[in-house]
Motif scaffolding. Structure first.
Motif, PDB file in Angstrom:
ATOM      1  N   TYR A 121       0.747  -0.880  -0.496  1.00 52.57           N
ATOM      2  CA  TYR A 121       0.009   0.054  -0.114  1.00 52.57           C
ATOM      3  C   TYR A 121       0.828   1.519  -0.074  1.00 52.57           C
ATOM      4  O   TYR A 121       2.368   0.806   0.768  1.00 52.57           O
ATOM      5  N   ALA A 122       0.535   2.297  -0.462  1.00 53.05           N
ATOM      6  CA  ALA A 122       1.308   3.527  -0.889  1.00 53.05           C
ATOM      7  C   ALA A 122       0.502   4.304   0.408  1.00 53.05           C
ATOM      8  O   ALA A 122       1.940   5.720   0.541  1.00 53.05           O
ATOM      9  N   ALA A 123      -0.431   3.942   0.229  1.00 56.59           N
ATOM     10  CA  ALA A 123      -1.375   5.251   1.597  1.00 56.59           C
ATOM     11  C   ALA A 123      -1.787   4.556   2.522  1.00 56.59           C
ATOM     12  O   ALA A 123      -2.726   3.653   2.142  1.00 56.59           O
ATOM     13  N   VAL A 124      -2.173   4.606   4.138  1.00 58.10           N
ATOM     14  CA  VAL A 124      -3.185   4.143   4.757  1.00 58.10           C
ATOM     15  C   VAL A 124      -3.622   5.491   5.483  1.00 58.10           C
ATOM     16  O   VAL A 124      -3.262   6.258   6.589  1.00 58.10           O
ATOM     17  N   VAL A 125      -4.771   5.141   5.462  1.00 59.99           N
ATOM     18  CA  VAL A 125      -5.709   6.162   6.516  1.00 59.99           C
ATOM     19  C   VAL A 125      -6.667   5.910   7.019  1.00 59.99           C
ATOM     20  O   VAL A 125      -7.534   4.575   7.372  1.00 59.99           O
ATOM     21  N   LEU A 126      -6.019   6.626   8.146  1.00 58.81           N
ATOM     22  CA  LEU A 126      -6.805   6.490   9.575  1.00 58.81           C
ATOM     23  C   LEU A 126      -8.397   6.048  10.034  1.00 58.81           C
ATOM     24  O   LEU A 126      -8.187   8.038  10.332  1.00 58.81           O
ATOM     25  N   VAL A 127      -9.139   5.629  10.404  1.00 59.53           N
ATOM     26  CA  VAL A 127     -10.751   5.813  10.874  1.00 59.53           C
ATOM     27  C   VAL A 127     -10.615   4.867  11.834  1.00 59.53           C
ATOM     28  O   VAL A 127     -10.778   3.771  12.056  1.00 59.53           O
ATOM     29  N   GLN A 128     -11.239   6.547  12.757  1.00 62.50           N
ATOM     30  CA  GLN A 128     -11.205   5.755  13.865  1.00 62.50           C
ATOM     31  C   GLN A 128     -13.119   5.693  14.101  1.00 62.50           C
ATOM     32  O   GLN A 128     -13.520   6.599  14.011  1.00 62.50           O
ATOM     33  N   ARG A 129     -13.422   4.675  15.320  1.00 66.57           N
ATOM     34  CA  ARG A 129     -14.920   4.805  15.803  1.00 66.57           C
ATOM     35  C   ARG A 129     -14.571   4.999  17.246  1.00 66.57           C
ATOM     36  O   ARG A 129     -15.316   3.901  18.104  1.00 66.57           O
ATOM     37  N   TYR A 130     -14.140   5.602  18.136  1.00 62.38           N
ATOM     38  CA  TYR A 130     -14.143   6.156  19.463  1.00 62.38           C
ATOM     39  C   TYR A 130     -14.572   7.755  20.023  1.00 62.38           C
ATOM     40  O   TYR A 130     -14.170   8.545  18.906  1.00 62.38           O
ATOM     41  N   GLY A 131     -14.869   7.772  21.137  1.00 64.59           N
ATOM     42  CA  GLY A 131     -14.191   9.360  21.307  1.00 64.59           C
ATOM     43  C   GLY A 131     -12.977  10.175  21.612  1.00 64.59           C
ATOM     44  O   GLY A 131     -12.846  11.036  21.610  1.00 64.59           O
ATOM     45  N   VAL A 132     -11.745   9.058  21.213  1.00 62.21           N
ATOM     46  CA  VAL A 132     -10.361   9.927  21.538  1.00 62.21           C
ATOM     47  C   VAL A 132     -10.071  10.627  20.068  1.00 62.21           C
ATOM     48  O   VAL A 132      -9.910   9.443  19.041  1.00 62.21           O
TER      49      VAL A 132
END
Length: 134
Positions: free
Chosen positions: A109-120
Protein backbone atom coordinates in the motif's frame (compact mmCIF):
# COMPACT_ATOMS: atom_id res chain seq x y z
CA UNK A 1 -24.01 -6.28 -11.62
CA UNK A 2 -22.49 -7.14 -8.23
CA UNK A 3 -18.82 -6.54 -7.58
CA UNK A 4 -16.90 -9.63 -6.54
CA UNK A 5 -15.02 -8.95 -3.31
CA UNK A 6 -12.00 -10.73 -1.92
CA UNK A 7 -11.50 -11.07 1.85
CA UNK A 8 -8.15 -11.77 3.45
CA UNK A 9 -7.13 -12.27 7.07
CA UNK A 10 -4.00 -10.27 7.88
CA UNK A 11 -1.71 -10.95 10.83
CA UNK A 12 0.91 -8.35 11.75
CA UNK A 13 3.68 -9.34 14.15
CA UNK A 14 4.01 -7.31 17.36
CA UNK A 15 6.50 -7.02 20.18
CA UNK A 16 6.29 -9.46 23.06
CA UNK A 17 3.89 -8.21 25.73
CA UNK A 18 5.57 -7.51 29.06
CA UNK A 19 2.41 -7.90 31.15
CA UNK A 20 -0.45 -10.33 31.14
CA UNK A 21 -3.12 -8.02 29.74
CA UNK A 22 -4.65 -10.40 27.22
CA UNK A 23 -6.97 -13.06 28.59
CA UNK A 24 -6.21 -15.67 25.95
CA UNK A 25 -2.88 -17.44 26.33
CA UNK A 26 -3.00 -18.40 22.65
CA UNK A 27 -3.42 -14.76 21.61
CA UNK A 28 -0.67 -13.68 24.00
CA UNK A 29 1.78 -16.24 22.65
CA UNK A 30 1.05 -15.47 18.98
CA UNK A 31 2.29 -11.86 19.32
CA UNK A 32 0.09 -10.93 16.38
CA UNK A 33 -2.61 -8.32 15.78
CA UNK A 34 -5.33 -9.15 13.29
CA UNK A 35 -7.21 -7.37 10.55
CA UNK A 36 -9.46 -8.27 7.67
CA UNK A 37 -8.74 -6.87 4.24
CA UNK A 38 -11.60 -6.46 1.78
CA UNK A 39 -10.96 -5.41 -1.81
CA UNK A 40 -12.32 -5.96 -5.28
CA UNK A 41 -11.19 -9.42 -6.38
CA UNK A 42 -8.03 -9.40 -8.46
CA UNK A 43 -7.06 -5.80 -7.64
CA UNK A 44 -4.19 -4.25 -5.68
CA UNK A 45 -5.41 -0.91 -4.33
CA UNK A 46 -2.87 1.84 -3.57
CA UNK A 47 -4.78 3.21 -0.58
CA UNK A 48 -5.86 1.29 2.50
CA UNK A 49 -8.55 2.68 4.77
CA UNK A 50 -8.12 1.13 8.21
CA UNK A 51 -11.12 1.19 10.54
CA UNK A 52 -10.21 0.70 14.17
CA UNK A 53 -11.53 0.78 17.72
CA UNK A 54 -9.57 -0.03 20.88
CA UNK A 55 -11.82 -2.89 22.04
CA UNK A 56 -14.34 -3.65 19.29
CA UNK A 57 -13.93 -6.38 16.71
CA UNK A 58 -13.92 -4.59 13.33
CA UNK A 59 -13.00 -7.65 11.24
CA UNK A 60 -16.49 -7.61 9.74
CA UNK A 61 -17.27 -3.88 9.95
CA UNK A 62 -20.31 -2.79 7.92
CA UNK A 63 -18.33 -0.19 5.92
CA UNK A 64 -15.66 -2.57 4.57
CA UNK A 65 -17.59 -3.79 1.51
CA UNK A 66 -18.64 -0.27 0.49
CA UNK A 67 -15.10 1.07 0.78
CA UNK A 68 -13.74 -1.85 -1.23
CA UNK A 69 -16.34 -1.35 -3.96
CA UNK A 70 -15.06 2.22 -4.27
CA UNK A 71 -11.53 1.00 -5.02
CA UNK A 72 -9.89 1.09 -1.60
CA UNK A 73 -8.30 -1.65 0.40
CA UNK A 74 -10.73 -1.74 3.32
CA UNK A 75 -9.10 -2.88 6.55
CA UNK A 76 -11.07 -3.83 9.67
CA UNK A 77 -8.62 -3.91 12.58
CA UNK A 78 -8.61 -5.35 16.10
CA UNK A 79 -6.17 -4.47 18.87
CA UNK A 80 -4.91 -6.86 21.53
CA UNK A 81 -7.80 -5.62 23.71
CA UNK A 82 -10.70 -6.80 21.56
CA UNK A 83 -13.55 -7.47 24.00
CA UNK A 84 -11.39 -6.48 26.98
CA UNK A 85 -12.18 -2.96 28.17
CA UNK A 86 -11.00 -3.71 31.72
CA UNK A 87 -7.31 -4.01 30.83
CA UNK A 88 -7.19 -1.35 28.10
CA UNK A 89 -3.99 0.66 27.85
CA UNK A 90 -4.41 3.15 25.00
CA UNK A 91 -0.67 3.46 24.35
CA UNK A 92 -0.54 -0.25 23.54
CA UNK A 93 -3.40 0.22 21.06
CA UNK A 94 -1.19 2.74 19.28
CA UNK A 95 1.62 0.18 19.14
CA UNK A 96 -0.81 -2.39 17.72
CA UNK A 97 -2.04 0.07 15.10
CA UNK A 98 1.55 0.95 14.22
CA UNK A 99 2.35 -2.73 13.69
CA UNK A 100 -0.57 -3.11 11.28
CA UNK A 101 0.17 0.14 9.43
CA UNK A 102 3.77 -0.99 8.90
CA UNK A 103 2.52 -4.37 7.72
CA UNK A 104 0.15 -2.72 5.23
CA UNK A 105 3.03 -0.69 3.77
CA UNK A 106 5.07 -3.91 3.50
CA UNK A 107 2.14 -5.45 1.56
CA UNK A 108 2.46 -2.68 -1.03
CA UNK A 109 0.00 0.00 0.00
CA UNK A 110 1.24 3.51 -0.86
CA UNK A 111 -0.95 5.20 1.75
CA UNK A 112 -2.90 4.17 4.84
CA UNK A 113 -5.81 6.27 6.09
CA UNK A 114 -6.81 5.71 9.72
CA UNK A 115 -10.50 6.00 10.62
CA UNK A 116 -11.38 5.75 14.28
CA UNK A 117 -14.71 4.90 15.82
CA UNK A 118 -14.05 5.95 19.39
CA UNK A 119 -14.40 9.04 21.56
CA UNK A 120 -10.68 9.81 21.55
CA UNK A 121 -10.43 11.99 18.47
CA UNK A 122 -6.63 12.28 18.50
CA UNK A 123 -6.03 8.54 18.58
CA UNK A 124 -5.41 8.10 14.81
CA UNK A 125 -3.18 11.21 14.70
CA UNK A 126 -1.03 9.84 17.51
CA UNK A 127 -0.82 6.48 15.76
CA UNK A 128 0.19 8.14 12.51
CA UNK A 129 2.95 10.10 14.24
CA UNK A 130 4.12 7.03 16.18
CA UNK A 131 4.47 5.01 12.97
CA UNK A 132 6.11 7.76 10.95
CA UNK A 133 3.10 8.04 8.63
CA UNK A 134 3.15 11.85 8.98
Amino acid sequence: MATSLERNLLGAPTEEHQRVEIYSGVARLSRTVWASEVRVAGTSPDVAIMLCHPTANFLGHYALAGLAERGFGAIGFTTRYVGNDTSLIMENCLLDMGAMVSYLYERGYAAVVLVQRYGVSRWPRHAAVATGAV
